[in-house]
Enzyme design. Structure first.
Site, PDB file in Angstrom:
ATOM      1  CD  GLU A  72      15.867 -14.706   3.729  1.00 13.18           C
ATOM      2  OE1 GLU A  72      15.547 -15.617   5.004  1.00 13.18           O
ATOM      3  OE2 GLU A  72      16.696 -13.813   4.174  1.00 13.18           O
ATOM      4  CG  ASP A 104      -2.212   1.264   0.835  1.00 13.23           C
ATOM      5  OD1 ASP A 104      -3.201   0.940   0.014  1.00 13.23           O
ATOM      6  OD2 ASP A 104      -1.895   1.423   2.147  1.00 13.23           O
TER       7      ASP A 104
HETATM    8  C1  GLC Z   1      -4.366   2.585  -0.628  1.00 13.70           C
HETATM    9  C2  GLC Z   1      -5.743   2.418  -1.050  1.00 13.70           C
HETATM   10  C3  GLC Z   1      -6.423   3.029  -0.300  1.00 13.70           C
HETATM   11  C4  GLC Z   1      -6.420   3.664   1.046  1.00 13.70           C
HETATM   12  C5  GLC Z   1      -4.792   4.612   1.419  1.00 13.70           C
HETATM   13  C6  GLC Z   1      -4.275   4.794   2.541  1.00 13.70           C
HETATM   14  O1  GLC Z   1      -4.350   4.046  -1.946  1.00 13.70           O
HETATM   15  O2  GLC Z   1      -5.690   1.769  -1.607  1.00 13.70           O
HETATM   16  O3  GLC Z   1      -7.502   1.979  -0.132  1.00 13.70           O
HETATM   17  O4  GLC Z   1      -7.191   4.534   1.716  1.00 13.70           O
HETATM   18  O5  GLC Z   1      -4.102   3.694   0.436  1.00 13.70           O
HETATM   19  O6  GLC Z   1      -3.890   3.392   3.101  1.00 13.70           O
END
Ligand code: GLC
Length: 580
Positions: free
Chosen positions: A279, A223
């Protein structure tokens, strides 16, 4: 496996052991709270997913990507993580998780989980400790705390905005009750940014990656992969200075010197992660969510880094032959130069579903190419998001054509739960029912992303259309039943049957990661061929065009085959696969 072997010749267990399984995988994103509710509390859960493994198997996907399922206050749909190495008790237990992973693996389906390293939740024990600890303490150093500006520190350290609207800083009350320091949050205030300059954070995430890898997780979706490292040297530049320097928008950040987006040092972190991934046997995979300038995407996707990065270019494009061709050519070129495989995506939990986007009136469709995909369809949503303002038939027709084209491309295809049903966005959720922090932080400017997160319809009717026994946590409109799995299962021509047929054929026809464009007489028509004679033709226009010679093995809509001999027609907004 050599990339020229067809996947059809492989058994499930060959596929599971193949270190290259991810390169051309069809990956299905599950947003766990909205997939299937096994215990009747209105929230989807892990056991709900396990119960649907036969459905996933029949759909023909290669992997599941699970959005966050960790303990969370759900301030941002689970992207505010309290504990990275556990399961939200409302969604199940670690044992339930193991059971789900085993069931998926037994069905020959890999499992990718979401890792949220840029920020924790404000309920994470680290943040709670930081709040109780003094300025300058080791506990505060896990986050980005700064003194405020102004005579009494009453102004935030900079005027930066959070992505969800409002300031990117929040002031804390010190343990003695006095107004105190500020912490940075690029997203909601419940999502304090972690300090990746701190070795303890790096080590702890290595532990998390190992924890899930040891449990059999096959890969990770990272993310906001482009925000981890930051240059917080003072004085911090102002928003205006940054805008001048970077010409606004993520596309402007091309030299790695922005204080928090896409800094070069972030790749040191991923090089370390790659060592850990390698790994394992087969090596764990990763895909970066990095909204960076397309020219900088390859760094995230390199074999020394995460291996793949989402390419959101098609998701931001209009339904237009030339735009599609340019994007496809450019991305395949970049992927082969960096050793990555390309990724393709039209829908996810952050954007208006593509079956709806493609049916928006033209003026709005033009807007969407100019703004970040997270806000696609924004105008329609702000205007009330009524389905009657969408050309549903056209949207679905184009979405099916686009998806069938995507399934024919070299690289991996990422699908979002519900798109296999041709599901439409729910645009008109009442304000009182909304959950997304962008709605609350950006009142009147952004209604948020709840409309693509409404729980799936499994049955034609019933209290939550078979999602579970209780009312779903986000309201499902009456028209949802028409898109239900039960309404499409076994029905010739349904979107579900189209996806099943296409995914089954994809694994049989899949070939080397190459394509060759075949010139067409009509600029609205794209035609390419994969090694082995697998042709894909898409008519982006409105008038029928001649079909090339060969046997049509699947099409996204009805064809006009005349008397059944050669010379059939491909109608507008339709894709056909032809084996010559
Ligand atoms: C990313 C995710 C989104 C979230 C953001 C903050 O863009 O896809 O859903 O709100 O990160 O974590």
């Amino acid at each position: 496996m050599s990339t020229t072997a067809t996947l059809a010749s492989l058994t499930d267990s060959d596929r599971m052991a193949d270190p290259n399984w991810w390169r051309q995988a069809a990956v299905y994103q599950i947003y766990p709270r909205s997939f299937s509710d096994s215990n009747g509390d209105g929230l989807g859960d892990i056991k709900g997913i396990t119960a649907k493994v036969p459905y996933l198997k029949e759909l023909g996907i290669d992997a599941v990507w699970l959005s966050p399922f960790y303990p969370s206050a759900l301030a941002d749909g689970g992207y505010d993580v309290d504990d990275y190495r556990n399961v939200d008790p409302r969604l199940g237990t670690l044992e339930d998780f193991d059971e789900m992973a085993a069931a998926l693996h037994q069905a020959g389906i890999k499992l990718i989980v979401d890792i949220v390293p840029n920020h924790s939740s404000n309920r994470h024990e680290w943040f709670q400790e930081a709040l109780k600890s003094p300025k300058g303490s080791a506990a505060r150093d896990r986050y980005i705390f700064r003194d405020g500006r102004g005579e009494n520190g009453e102004l935030p350290p900079s005027d930066w905005d959070s992505v969800f609207g409002g300031p990117a800083w929040e002031r804390v009350t010190e343990p003695d009750g006095a107004p105190g320091q500020w912490y940075m949050h690029i997203f909601a205030k419940e999502q304090p940014d972690l300090n990746w300059a701190n070795r303890e954070i790096r080590d702890d995430f290595l532990k998390t990656l190992r924890f899930w890898s040891d449990r059999g997780v096959d890969g990770f979706r990272i993310d906001v992969a482009h925000a981890l490292t930051k240059d917080m040297a003072e004085p911090l530049p102002s928003k205006a200075q940054l805008q001048t320097k970077y010409n606004t928008g993520v596309d402007g950040f091309v030299d790695g010197s922005h204080p928090y987006w896409d800094r070069d040092e972030v790749h040191e972190i991923y090089a370390e992660w790659r060592q850990l991934f390698n790994e394992y046997n087969p090596p764990r995979t990763a895909v970066a969510e990095a909204w960076v300038h397309p020219d900088r995407r390859a760094r995230y996707a390199s074999p020394e880094g995460l291996g793949q990065a989402f390419n959101f270019d098609l998701l931001q494009a209009d339904f237009d032959a030339e735009q599609f061709r340019t994007i496809i050519t450019k991305n395949l070129g970049e992927a082969s130069a960096s050793g990555a495989s390309s990724t393709w995506v039209f829908s996810n939990h952050d954007v208006v579903r593509h079956a709806t986007r493609y049916g928006l009136p033209l003026a709005e469709a033009a807007d969407q190419a100019e703004i970040m995909a997270g806000q696609a369809g924004k105008k329609w949503l702000l205007d009330g998001g009524k389905l009657e303002d969408v050309d549903v038939e056209l949207g679905l027709r184009r979405a099916r054509a686009a998806s069938l084209l995507m399934f024919a491309l070299p690289g991996s295809a990422y699908l979002y739960q519900g798109e296999e049903l041709g599901l439409q966005e729910v645009g008109d959720i009442a304000d009182s029912e909304r959950q997304d922090p962008t709605f609350f932080r950006n009142k009147g400017v952004d209604v948020g992303r709840d409309g693509c997160r409404v729980p799936l319809p499994w049955e034609n009717n019933g209290s939550s259309f078979g999602f579970g026994e209780a009312t779903a946590h986000l309201p499902q409109p009456e028209w949802f039943g028409g898109f239900a799995v039960a309404a499409q299962d076994g029905v010739e021509g349904s979107t579900l049957e189209l996806y099943r047929a296409a995914l089954a054929l994809r694994s049989q026809l899949q070939a080397a990661e190459e394509l060759e464009w075949i010139p067409t007489a009509d600029s609205d028509v794209l035609h390419f061929v994969r090694p082995g004679g697998w042709h894909t033709v898409t008519n982006f226009g409105t008038e029928p065009v001649e079909l090339p010679a060969g046997t049509v093995v699947v099409s996204s809509g009805p064809l006009d085959l005349g008397d059944g001999s050669t010379g059939g027609k491909l109608p507008g907004a339709t894709t056909a696969w032809i084996v010559a």
